[in-house]
Design an enzyme around this catalytic site. Structure first.
Site, mmCIF file in Angstrom:
data_model
loop_
_atom_site.group_PDB
_atom_site.id
_atom_site.type_symbol
_atom_site.label_atom_id
_atom_site.label_comp_id
_atom_site.label_asym_id
_atom_site.label_seq_id
_atom_site.Cartn_x
_atom_site.Cartn_y
_atom_site.Cartn_z
ATOM 1 N N GLU A 63 -35.067 19.559 47.797
ATOM 2 C CA GLU A 63 -35.201 19.082 46.468
ATOM 3 C C GLU A 63 -36.831 18.614 46.311
ATOM 4 O O GLU A 63 -37.246 18.760 45.293
ATOM 5 C CB GLU A 63 -34.576 17.634 46.667
ATOM 6 C CG GLU A 63 -34.572 16.819 45.583
ATOM 7 C CD GLU A 63 -33.892 15.432 45.904
ATOM 8 O OE1 GLU A 63 -34.285 14.346 46.159
ATOM 9 O OE2 GLU A 63 -32.747 15.399 45.970
ATOM 10 N N LYS A 95 -27.806 17.694 54.456
ATOM 11 C CA LYS A 95 -28.036 16.768 53.518
ATOM 12 C C LYS A 95 -29.680 16.510 53.783
ATOM 13 O O LYS A 95 -30.258 16.510 52.858
ATOM 14 C CB LYS A 95 -27.380 15.158 53.681
ATOM 15 C CG LYS A 95 -27.915 14.292 52.423
ATOM 16 C CD LYS A 95 -27.985 14.823 51.127
ATOM 17 C CE LYS A 95 -28.112 13.692 50.054
ATOM 18 N NZ LYS A 95 -29.472 12.907 50.277
ATOM 19 N N HIS A 136 -31.114 19.549 52.310
ATOM 20 C CA HIS A 136 -30.906 19.477 50.830
ATOM 21 C C HIS A 136 -31.726 18.544 50.186
ATOM 22 O O HIS A 136 -32.738 19.080 49.268
ATOM 23 C CB HIS A 136 -29.518 18.655 50.479
ATOM 24 C CG HIS A 136 -29.467 18.057 49.157
ATOM 25 N ND1 HIS A 136 -29.934 17.020 48.644
ATOM 26 C CD2 HIS A 136 -28.883 18.679 48.065
ATOM 27 C CE1 HIS A 136 -29.733 16.763 47.348
ATOM 28 N NE2 HIS A 136 -29.059 17.824 46.889
ATOM 29 N N ASN A 137 -32.385 17.485 50.774
ATOM 30 C CA ASN A 137 -33.501 16.644 50.377
ATOM 31 C C ASN A 137 -34.865 17.318 50.709
ATOM 32 O O ASN A 137 -35.777 17.264 49.523
ATOM 33 C CB ASN A 137 -33.415 15.388 51.112
ATOM 34 C CG ASN A 137 -32.312 14.592 50.491
ATOM 35 O OD1 ASN A 137 -31.283 15.017 49.814
ATOM 36 N ND2 ASN A 137 -32.607 13.181 50.340
ATOM 37 N N SER A 144 -24.783 13.313 48.010
ATOM 38 C CA SER A 144 -25.976 13.787 46.938
ATOM 39 C C SER A 144 -25.170 13.462 45.606
ATOM 40 O O SER A 144 -24.059 13.681 45.436
ATOM 41 C CB SER A 144 -26.140 15.090 47.221
ATOM 42 O OG SER A 144 -27.380 15.648 46.233
#
Length: 305
Positions: free
Chosen positions: A177, A170, A173-174, A120
């Site tokens: 986001e 990840k 995480h996205n 990231s």
């Protein structure tokens, strides 16, 4: 450390530059020959093919992927027969975590090591220090910890757990986001539609001075307003989505965990293809600022990415 590096897009090119500055020897390959040539001028060793990469590295080899997840399987199919027991492959792209789990098992049967690394920070992070989320055998993580330290921002790397966990973290995480950008976009769209004739660039600047929502995302929105104006001219209100938000929603359903915010942000992106809006412009502008994603209207010059 000497390693092979496959994939020299916005992220890969910048990360190789950082590795060269850190004193690593990097053998680079990409279907884009211009990127290979440019990095060779900066100290990298150029490879014209996947076999050339393996020939340039002494066993046990280390090869890093920074390629779209759709291409990983085909590259592995060509690369694995060229590798030997004890070699290590690291996938730094956004591969589906279940695919990473499968690949780790399949490569282990051949005596080849595999680590999945969620990355990231966008192109800027790749150049100046990214955030790395690493999955796989802990002994492998420890073996290559110096490399991860050199790739990342201060304190910006960590071992997540068994194979697949790096890409899983990840992915989530996205998904987060997606929700954060959607909330920012909706809030600013409400302010724009109000009767107060607000200076949204000024609001974004103010929010980034000790408010609860102070963040890099708010900072990037301020930059977008400065570059494109409050109307976000030339920015398309239809938002693309690269998959991780959808995968996060699917994982939530599998685990019986409601994720209505992330799912709503995902649905908004899908619907925006036929219903572009100012809210969509803000999300697109944010994606452009931190990731260099192409977001300009058709027929307009794409300013970043």
């Amino acid at each position: 450390m000497k390693l092979g590096y496959i994939g020299l897009g916005k992220m890969g090119f910048n990360m190789v530059e950082r590795l060269l500055e850190q004193g690593h020897t990097v053998v680079v390959y990409d279907t884009n020959g211009e990127a290979v040539t440019e990095l060779a001028k900066r100290g990298a060793q150029a490879a014209a093919s996947l076999p050339a990469i393996t020939e340039a590295l002494q066993p046990p080899r280390l090869i890093w992927f920074m390629i779209p997840y759709q291409a990983v399987e085909s590259v592995l199919k060509e690369l694995v027969p060229l590798l030997q027991q004890g070699d290590t492959v690291m996938d730094g792209g956004n591969s589906p975590y279940k695919e990473s789990m499968r690949r780790a098992l399949e490569l282990e049967e051949k005596g080849i090591n595999y680590l999945d690394v969620g990355v990231s920070g966008g192109p800027g992070g790749a150049r100046n220090g990214a955030c790395l989320m690493i999955g796989g055998k802990e002994t492998l993580f420890e073996k290559f910890e110096e490399l991860f330290r050199n790739m990342s921002a201060d304190g910006g790397y960590g071992y997540m757990g068994k194979a697949g966990s790096g890409h899983f973290v990840k992915m989530v995480h996205n998904g987060i986001e997606y929700g954060m950008m959607q909330a920012i976009a909706e809030g600013f769209a409400v302010m724009k539609a109000s009767a107060f004739d607000l200076d949204l660039a000024r609001v974004s600047e103010l929010y980034n001075h000790r408010s609860v929502i102070e963040s890099r995302l708010i900072g990037w929105l301020k930059k977008a307003f400065k570059e494109y104006g409050e109307e976000l001219r030339d920015i398309d209100g239809s938002i693309s989505q690269s998959g991780e938000g959808l995968w996060t929603v699917e994982a939530g359903k599998e685990l019986d965990i409601p994720v209505p915010i992330i799912e709503g942000a995902l649905n908004f992106r899908m619907q925006s293809q036929n219903r572009p809006s100012y809210t969509g412009k803000i999300v697109s502008a944010l994606r452009n600022q931190f990731g260099g994603h192409e977001v300009s209207k058709k027929g307009q010059v794409k300013k970043n990415g």
